[in-house]
Design a protein around this motif. Structure first.
Motif, PDB file in Angstrom:
ATOM      1  N   SER A 110     -16.072 -31.939   5.201  1.00 31.91           N
ATOM      2  CA  SER A 110     -15.090 -33.019   5.204  1.00 31.91           C
ATOM      3  C   SER A 110     -13.862 -32.628   4.385  1.00 31.91           C
ATOM      4  O   SER A 110     -12.722 -32.806   4.826  1.00 31.91           O
ATOM      5  CB  SER A 110     -15.710 -34.295   4.633  1.00 31.91           C
TER       6      SER A 110
ATOM      7  N   GLN B 162      -3.194 -40.096   1.828  1.00 31.66           N
ATOM      8  CA  GLN B 162      -3.745 -38.752   1.926  1.00 31.66           C
ATOM      9  C   GLN B 162      -4.181 -38.230   0.553  1.00 31.66           C
ATOM     10  O   GLN B 162      -5.179 -37.522   0.439  1.00 31.66           O
ATOM     11  CB  GLN B 162      -2.721 -37.813   2.563  1.00 31.66           C
TER      12      GLN B 162
ATOM     13  N   GLY C 227      -5.030 -31.211   7.711  1.00 31.35           N
ATOM     14  CA  GLY C 227      -4.325 -32.450   7.374  1.00 31.35           C
ATOM     15  C   GLY C 227      -2.979 -32.238   6.719  1.00 31.35           C
ATOM     16  O   GLY C 227      -2.176 -33.176   6.646  1.00 31.35           O
TER      17      GLY C 227
ATOM     18  N   ALA D 283     -12.538 -34.893   8.976  1.00 30.93           N
ATOM     19  CA  ALA D 283     -12.824 -35.355   7.621  1.00 30.93           C
ATOM     20  C   ALA D 283     -13.609 -36.656   7.645  1.00 30.93           C
ATOM     21  O   ALA D 283     -14.581 -36.841   6.899  1.00 30.93           O
ATOM     22  CB  ALA D 283     -11.521 -35.530   6.842  1.00 30.93           C
TER      23      ALA D 283
ATOM     24  N   ALA E 189      -9.170 -42.027   6.015  1.00 28.80           N
ATOM     25  CA  ALA E 189      -9.274 -40.972   7.033  1.00 28.80           C
ATOM     26  C   ALA E 189      -9.083 -41.536   8.434  1.00 28.80           C
ATOM     27  O   ALA E 189      -8.366 -40.958   9.259  1.00 28.80           O
ATOM     28  CB  ALA E 189     -10.619 -40.267   6.920  1.00 28.80           C
TER      29      ALA E 189
ATOM     30  N   GLY F  37      -7.722 -32.845  11.953  1.00 24.79           N
ATOM     31  CA  GLY F  37      -8.145 -32.694  10.570  1.00 24.79           C
ATOM     32  C   GLY F  37      -8.688 -33.976   9.967  1.00 24.79           C
ATOM     33  O   GLY F  37      -9.764 -33.982   9.356  1.00 24.79           O
ATOM     34  N   PHE F  38      -7.964 -35.078  10.143  1.00 23.18           N
ATOM     35  CA  PHE F  38      -8.422 -36.350   9.586  1.00 23.18           C
ATOM     36  C   PHE F  38      -9.657 -36.875  10.319  1.00 23.18           C
ATOM     37  O   PHE F  38     -10.529 -37.506   9.720  1.00 23.18           O
ATOM     38  CB  PHE F  38      -7.295 -37.383   9.623  1.00 23.18           C
TER      39      PHE F  38
ATOM     40  N   ARG G 285      -3.090 -32.576  12.681  1.00 21.73           N
ATOM     41  CA  ARG G 285      -3.369 -33.595  11.668  1.00 21.73           C
ATOM     42  C   ARG G 285      -4.394 -34.602  12.176  1.00 21.73           C
ATOM     43  O   ARG G 285      -5.283 -35.033  11.420  1.00 21.73           O
ATOM     44  CB  ARG G 285      -2.069 -34.299  11.250  1.00 21.73           C
TER      45      ARG G 285
ATOM     46  N   GLN H 217      -9.848 -31.403   6.101  1.00 18.53           N
ATOM     47  CA  GLN H 217      -8.596 -32.111   5.784  1.00 18.53           C
ATOM     48  C   GLN H 217      -7.621 -31.220   5.040  1.00 18.53           C
ATOM     49  O   GLN H 217      -6.401 -31.344   5.206  1.00 18.53           O
ATOM     50  CB  GLN H 217      -8.863 -33.399   5.001  1.00 18.53           C
TER      51      GLN H 217
END
Length: 398
Positions: free
Chosen positions: A380, A280, A388, A222, A328, A218-219, A215, A384
């Motif tokens: 991006s 999110q 994410g 992004a 993000a 991922g963020f 996570r 996510q």
């Protein structure tokens, strides 16, 4: 108790926002002067854009060094030292005789200025949790968003009374103000008992730990690809809007300021949404909107760029970024609360590395600018979605 420790929360946040403003100020303020810099130093548009690249590489490198060190040494003394280096390097830009010297000075300016950016994020994570973190990140973006509004207008006004070197003189004065703000209003936020021990081995361990949290990755991706979308616009717009679409330097500065106002307004709204709407979910909707707008921009450019449609789409794109960046970065930071300095460093280093990569690629072509914005916004959104939605890496405070 020191003077900085007695500073009210509002003053502290404003001081942190000012410290992070070095990035938009040191880029946006001299954007209207890029053609003049190229002419005076006898170089090309792509070479002048390397001064942006050098600055961004400095920001990325500085964050990778300063962020992890702050987990072991504390935040404040690194913040003060980095800001002092930024001040000296900014002054050196005033007298740079060649494009090579200017690029080096810009790198050092970015390296020192990285302290304010990476440590401001870490300090907020040190002191806040949950929706409060999202809200403060968004408020910092809103305050900091004033810089992109004021910077090109100020840069354009300064060009009316002198050369591009006057712009760096003004930046030196602003950097001095940042240093004073850091000294009087930003106390230490990481007490000795919470600091990491173990030197380089511990730093390597923390980096590996952060990169194994899906996570967080991922963020972070992004956020970084969204920033790349924005920086594609920042580096390409002076040439696209002025040279290709015919805006004067003053009209360009006004258009740039209006777009930045969209970013500020969205950041303020996002701060109000924190704790009421899932961060999110807002992030996903805003990133999808950015992808759609980037595709529309590409379509406009391919069929023959027209000034007003381009300006409208760019405004809406910057507005969507106001909902992306704060969420993000806050969501990524929440996943690495135990190693906030390292997490902030990796996020910032990737952010500005991608900015450095796209800057010389854009050149002066509207088609290239639009195509890069499409690619970056798609990445991006994709990162996510792919990472994410995994289960949380570490327990998040409510």
């Amino acid at each position: 108790m020191s003077l900085a420790a007695r500073a009210p929360l509002g003053v502290w946040i404003c001081a942190l926002a000012l410290l992070t403003a070095i990035a938009p100020l040191a880029t946006d303020m001299y954007l209207p002067a890029l053609p003049e810099v190229a002419a005076e130093l006898g170089t090309t548009a792509s070479n002048v854009q390397l001064t942006l690249t050098g600055f961004l590489v400095g920001l990325a490198t500085g964050q990778l060094v300063i962020g992890p060190l702050s987990d072991a040494w504390g935040r404040r003394r690194l913040l003060l030292g980095g800001t002092a280096l930024c001040l000296v390097a900014t002054a050196a830009c005033i007298v740079a005789p060649t494009i090579g010297v200017l690029v080096v000075a810009r790198f050092l300016q970015g390296f020192g200025g990285a302290a304010g950016i990476v440590l401001s994020r870490a300090m907020i994570v040190d002191r806040t949790t949950g929706s409060r973190t999202v809200s403060l990140f968004s408020l910092m973006m809103a305050i900091n968003g004033i810089a992109p509004v004021v910077a090109p207008l100020l840069g354009s006004a300064l060009l009316g009374i002198g050369s591009w070197r006057v712009i760096f003189a003004a930046l030196t004065a602003l950097t001095l103000l940042m240093a004073v703000g850091a000294f009087v209003a930003v106390p230490e936020t990481l007490p000795p008992e919470r600091r990491v021990r173990g030197g380089l081995r511990a730093t390597g361990r923390d980096v590996r730990s952060a990169l194994t949290r899906p996570r967080y990755v991922g963020f972070t991706l992004a956020f970084a690809f969204a920033f790349a979308t924005m920086f594609t616009y920042i580096s390409g717009s002076p040439f696209v809007l002025q040279d290709a679409l015919g805006l004067s330097s003053g009209a360009y500065a006004l258009a740039f300021g209006v777009n930045a106002a969209g970013l500020i307004g969205a950041s303020i709204v996002n701060a109000q949404l924190a704790g009421r709407v899932d961060a999110q979910r807002v992030l996903g909707i805003a990133t999808t909107a950015l992808v759609v707008l980037s595709v529309v921009l590409l379509g406009i450019v391919v069929t023959g760029p027209s000034l007003w449609p381009v300006l409208v789409v760019l405004f809406l794109s910057l507005t969507s970024l106001g909902f992306i960046m704060g969420n993000a970065s806050a969501l990524a930071s929440r996943e690495v609360r135990d190693i906030a300095g390292t997490g902030s460093a990796l996020l910032g280093a990737l952010q500005f590395s991608l900015g450095a990569l796209v800057s010389p690629l854009v050149g002066s072509s509207p088609l290239v600018m639009a195509a890069v914005m499409v690619a970056a916004s798609l990445l991006s959104l994709g990162t996510q979605i792919a990472l994410g939605r995994r289960r949380e890496s570490v327990p998040a405070a409510a």
